[in-house]
Write an enzyme that holds these catalytic residues in place. Structure first.
Site, PDB file in Angstrom:
ATOM      1  CB  SER A  95      -0.970  -0.030   1.181  1.00  0.00           C
ATOM      2  OG  SER A  95      -1.783   1.108   1.175  1.00  0.00           O
ATOM      3  CG  ASP A 238      -3.311   3.946  -1.185  1.00  0.00           C
ATOM      4  OD1 ASP A 238      -4.108   3.971  -2.145  1.00  0.00           O
ATOM      5  OD2 ASP A 238      -3.298   3.025  -0.345  1.00  0.00           O
ATOM      6  CG  ASP A 240      -2.956  -0.622  -2.314  1.00  0.00           C
ATOM      7  OD1 ASP A 240      -2.934   0.521  -1.802  1.00  0.00           O
ATOM      8  OD2 ASP A 240      -3.591  -1.565  -1.810  1.00  0.00           O
ATOM      9  CG  ASP A 242      -6.511   0.438  -0.746  1.00  0.00           C
ATOM     10  OD1 ASP A 242      -5.684   1.366  -0.851  1.00  0.00           O
ATOM     11  OD2 ASP A 242      -6.517  -0.365   0.209  1.00  0.00           O
TER      12      ASP A 242
HETATM   13 MG    MG Z   1      -3.768   1.117   0.071  1.00  0.00          MG
END
Ligand code: MG
Length: 452
Positions: A95, A238, A240, A242
């Protein structure tokens, strides 16, 4: 030893994350599902991504389980693909952590993050080393697929009013933090008729633009850009993707609770129904939801917990104050690109700028404090705290939340560090300071009692 933390398995490359360790993680995950299952594997842009992925995949295939490798993709795109095509999914990502870290996040067949009870089963297999090693003729097969990102963005386009958004011809500045969204969000925006200005949108696992946590101090360029020009919206993800955070047209960074309240208000205006959010969220969410005829259901802190509660109660929306938003019409997980499309739809529907819409939200003052507390005393401290606060209006869903008419305080042990966190929110600054000070003293007194 605990294999899983609050966000899957995380570690530094060359320290915890060695090939040996990762092959064993793969074997444990493979042994957890039935032989012949299909596991979807994707990764963010980290330099170590291929090394980690190949070791995990080797372990999985040795247990007679097939792997479908979707390459670099945002975590929500891997989750979406898993829901459609997999018996299980894995996102190789850390992340927003620094580049020397990586991680393994396991995704259930419905696309949600694996619940803690299921992670424990994988942990048990890992620790006992009871792996299902199959003969040569049953070793799993490996397939590559390149359609995960496009399938994901197309699915988002089907779930927002694209005509309405296109008509407005927005200009959006997007900062992908050199992460996985570099391959999705700029293209999604282009399909929404947006003029896209991209910052840090070349995938690069060294994160040369800035650290991949979307905090104001990391987004100076984006903020400066928004201040200096005539743009409708600034967006950052961020690593990744999400999560998504936003900067308004004046260059003001919008903290996650503002965006959460804004989206909650607009969704509830349209659909009524239930909004799910953790006990740590701003009262602004409950204020706007109630005012528009909806209801808030609170949970413990943690996105997977919010997602599962949403399924249970049939919620219309859910999310956290860190920019994680969950849209049930898309999928039951945090979804950064869906949040971007939804914000544009809200802006297209309204007749005012983003900053005006945000100014209309209830204003609260907030504070977060950390207090040191040894790991082995946390439980006793919590019990004592509950006992001491018995007479007050408290909620013990996660830690202790003391709720008053015009302020609240949440005191909860951190899941990852030897500290207690105090979250406080109030309508005026003095009340906030007084209340935070008062409960901090109560907490510190109890902790020092246990340290004697
Ligand atoms: Mg994340």
């Amino acid at each position: 030893m605990k294999l899983f933390g609050t966000n899957g398995i995380r570690g530094k490359i060359g320290e915890k994350f060695t090939p040996d360790f990762l092959v064993n993680v793969g074997m444990a995950i493979g042994s957890y599902v039935l032989q012949g299952s299909n596991v979807i594997v994707g990764q963010d842009t980290r330099i170590s991504g291929d090394m980690v992925k190949d070791a995990v995949i080797s372990g999985i295939m040795s247990t007679g389980v097939n792997v479908i490798d979707v390459g670099i993709a945002p975590t929500p795109a891997i989750q979406f693909y898993t829901k459609a095509h997999g018996d299980l999914g894995i996102a190789i990502t850390a992340s927003h952590n620094p580049p020397e870290f990586n991680g393994v996040k396991v995704i259930a067949s419905d696309g949600t993050e694996l619940p803690r009870e299921e992670e424990k089963k994988i942990e048990e297999i890992f620790l006992s080393k009871k792996f299902r090693i199959v003969g040569w003729e049953n070793v799993g097969r490996y397939h590559e697929r390149s359609d995960a990102n496009q399938g994901y963005t197309n699915a988002i386009l089907k779930r927002v009013n694209t005509d309405l958004i296109r008509k407005r011809k927005f200009t959006v500045v997007v900062d992908c933090s050199n992460g996985a969204s570099s391959l999705t969000t700029p293209y999604l925006l282009a399909k929404l008729g947006v003029r896209v200005i991209s910052l840090n949108c070349q995938p690069d696992g060294r994160f040369p633009g800035h650290n991949s946590e979307p905090k104001p101090e990391n987004l100076k360029d984006l903020i400066e850009f928004m201040r200096s020009g005539n743009y409708d919206l600034g967006v950052a993800h961020d690593g990744d993707a999400d999560r998504a955070v936003f900067v308004d047209e004046t260059g003001r960074f919008l903290y996650g609770d503002k965006t959460l309240a804004l989206v909650a208000r607009e969704v509830v205006k349209e659909k009524k129904g239930i909004v799910v959010t953790p006990v740590s969220s701003s009262m602004a969410v409950e204020d706007v939801v109630k005012k528009n005829g909806g209801k808030v259901v609170y949970t413990k802190v943690g996105a997977p917990i919010v997602a599962r509660k949403m399924i249970e109660v049939g919620a219309v929306f859910g999310g956290e104050e860190n920019g994680g938003m969950i849209f049930p019409e898309m999928q039951y997980c945090r979804d950064g690109a869906m949040a971007v499309a939804k914000i544009l739809e809200i802006m297209a529907r309204g007749d005012m700028t983003l900053s005006k819409m945000v100014d209309d939200l209830p204003e609260y003052y907030q504070m977060k404090i950390s207090v040191q507390c040894p790991e082995n005393k946390k439980r006793d401290v919590l019990e004592k705290l509950k006992e001491k606060l018995k007479g007050e209006n408290i909620n013990t869903l996660d830690g202790v939340k003391i709720v008053h008419e015009d302020y609240w305080i949440l005191i909860r042990p951190s899941g990852t560090e030897p500290i207690y966190r105090i979250y406080a929110e109030a309508k005026d600054e003095k009340k906030l300071n007084d209340a935070a000070h008062k409960y901090r003293e109560i907490l510190e007194d109890i902790i020092s009692e246990f340290l004697k």
